[in-house]
Design a protein around this motif. Sequence first.
Motif, PDB file in Angstrom:
ATOM      1  N   MET A 104       0.841  -1.200   0.000  1.00  0.00           N
ATOM      2  CA  MET A 104       0.000   0.000   0.000  1.00  0.00           C
ATOM      3  C   MET A 104       0.872   1.244   0.000  1.00  0.00           C
ATOM      4  SD  MET A 104      -2.807   1.322   2.825  1.00  0.00           S
ATOM      5  CE  MET A 104      -4.093   0.179   2.332  1.00  0.00           C
ATOM      6  N   LEU A 105       0.441   2.265  -0.722  1.00  0.00           N
ATOM      7  CA  LEU A 105       1.148   3.529  -0.714  1.00  0.00           C
ATOM      8  C   LEU A 105       0.974   4.229   0.638  1.00  0.00           C
ATOM      9  CD1 LEU A 105       0.260   5.006  -4.226  1.00  0.00           C
ATOM     10  CD2 LEU A 105       2.439   4.004  -3.500  1.00  0.00           C
ATOM     11  N   LEU A 106       2.034   4.877   1.083  1.00  0.00           N
ATOM     12  CA  LEU A 106       1.953   5.649   2.318  1.00  0.00           C
ATOM     13  C   LEU A 106       0.880   6.719   2.202  1.00  0.00           C
ATOM     14  CD1 LEU A 106       3.167   6.290   5.127  1.00  0.00           C
ATOM     15  CD2 LEU A 106       4.711   7.889   3.954  1.00  0.00           C
ATOM     16  N   ALA A 159      -8.774  -2.936   6.064  1.00  0.00           N
ATOM     17  CA  ALA A 159      -9.275  -3.989   5.179  1.00  0.00           C
ATOM     18  C   ALA A 159      -8.531  -4.035   3.850  1.00  0.00           C
ATOM     19  CB  ALA A 159     -10.770  -3.781   4.931  1.00  0.00           C
ATOM     20  N   ARG A 160      -7.886  -2.938   3.470  1.00  0.00           N
ATOM     21  CA  ARG A 160      -7.164  -2.887   2.181  1.00  0.00           C
ATOM     22  C   ARG A 160      -5.699  -3.271   2.314  1.00  0.00           C
ATOM     23  NH1 ARG A 160      -9.875   2.050   2.157  1.00  0.00           N
ATOM     24  NH2 ARG A 160      -7.930   3.255   2.261  1.00  0.00           N
ATOM     25  N   LEU A 161      -5.208  -3.466   3.531  1.00  0.00           N
ATOM     26  CA  LEU A 161      -3.791  -3.766   3.732  1.00  0.00           C
ATOM     27  C   LEU A 161      -3.468  -5.208   3.367  1.00  0.00           C
ATOM     28  CD1 LEU A 161      -3.331  -2.029   7.194  1.00  0.00           C
ATOM     29  CD2 LEU A 161      -2.172  -1.328   5.088  1.00  0.00           C
ATOM     30  N   GLU A 215       1.642  -5.991   5.842  1.00  0.00           N
ATOM     31  CA  GLU A 215       1.647  -4.556   6.094  1.00  0.00           C
ATOM     32  C   GLU A 215       0.864  -4.178   7.352  1.00  0.00           C
ATOM     33  OE1 GLU A 215       1.656  -2.745   1.546  1.00  0.00           O
ATOM     34  OE2 GLU A 215      -0.261  -3.310   2.472  1.00  0.00           O
ATOM     35  N   ILE A 216       0.069  -5.099   7.861  1.00  0.00           N
ATOM     36  CA  ILE A 216      -0.908  -4.750   8.902  1.00  0.00           C
ATOM     37  C   ILE A 216      -0.231  -4.239  10.176  1.00  0.00           C
ATOM     38  CG2 ILE A 216      -2.676  -5.669  10.441  1.00  0.00           C
ATOM     39  CD1 ILE A 216      -3.445  -7.597   8.137  1.00  0.00           C
TER      40      ILE A 216
END
Length: 507
Positions: A1-3, A31-33, A37-38
């Motif tokens: 995911m983008l910062l 939910a999109r991670l 990345e979580i």
Amino acid sequence: MLLDELVTTSEAVAATRSRLAKVDALAGLLARLEPDEIATAVGFLVGKPRQGRVGVGWRGLSSAMGEPADAATLTIADVDAMLDRLAAASGAGSAGERTRELREITQRATAREQGYLRGMLLGEVRTGALEGVLTDAIARAADRPGDVVRRAAMLSGDLGETARVALTGSAEELGAIGLVVGRPVLPMLAATAPTAAAALEATGEASVEYKLDGARIQVHRTGDDVRVFTRNLADITHRVPEVVEVVRGLPVHDVILDGETLSLDEDGAPRPFQETMSRFGADAAREALLRPWFFDVLHADGRDLLDEPLATRRTELERIAGEHRIPGEVTSDPEVAERVSRDALAAGHEGVVVKAIGSPYAAGRRGSSWIKVKPVHTYDLVVLACEWGSGRRTGWLSNLHLGALDPAGEFGEPGGFVMVGKTFKGLTDELLRWQTERFPQIEVRRTAHAVWVEPVTVVEIAIDGVQRSSRYPGGIALRFARVKRYRDDKPAAEADTIQTLRGLLRD
């Protein structure tokens, strides 16, 4: 995911006072991670990256900040890797290495991302995405019961890992997160009351125990393997060999104990808090020895005791800790409670803690089951800024700006700090020298008259009360505030709240 996605969500969270809106925005982001990345993203959101402090201050960051990028390309993983490299930098040339790393990453960041990185590295993240709100968002995103997620976070001491399990694991895996001997859990906290009798009225039958002027410890033992943790969950086993020796001699194989440690003088009376903290924080051996005192047991020989009533835990603690159990009496009589309080003060201790006899151990929470009572009004507040002194104090940082925690965001951002007063009283020359050296190291901005600092320094303040005031956003001001000591053992998140201080107002 983008910062950029995380920054956008953080800005949306900061822009609303609605808790439901905050939870919705954070749950959508979670939910999109990607699974890996979580934990990292959760650390970024609450301003606590897993690497901790990485040796970057305001001046170093300002000098390394490059021109912002036009487009967002930086990922959460990129920033996490950069923090790993910063944390690993040490020895000769490490300052230059940090500067190069910072310049490289900030040049890839947009202006919005640069601002977020600056806040995260300096501990200034104020998005309202505090752990309580984020815990609810994790439950929403994972479609898990909120109480199950909260318990897992408290017992693991790791909100990021709890989020990862909640979002990627099964309900059984989440529910299985529990006490593990050797892994520290968040300590139970106490509310405050003016007298032991008033505290007893709130709790009913209670254990009225001495409140020691020491350092909180949590001790884990498996066989001869003993580990000692601070209230911040830092492992300081190597600093307290005398505590380790005592715990190894207790009649138990596996145990988790909650307690205090303090230094005693030749007559067995407690030494000043500063002497205990000096010994407590030393890597090398000191002449002053620390004695442990225990007031609760969370686990004993394969049996979790968190949900057992205090009466049961006291019986088990007496069997295990013996002479190392903190003195106290079980009573429902206010006169007995006041007598124990007087006895504690006469022995040189701070006061008492009144604990409801039927209460469980609520890890990581401050409720009404434990109530601390001190003979004067003392509160743990956070330094927001410090003014330059005048006259004899010219050249020293002197007058402190004091803030109280606002966990619900009643007067600002949830989890932020509300200014409640200033004081320069009680500051010794030693403390003036210390804060003049320390506060520029955590400086976030300054004017000709004052230095604003990261809100991370807890100071114990004695007051005669509070009064209504329109000068400060919380509607109150401290009366006759004076510095008692700095609390190096306590994080800002455990400071006293604006609601507690407002409770001192007379109707």
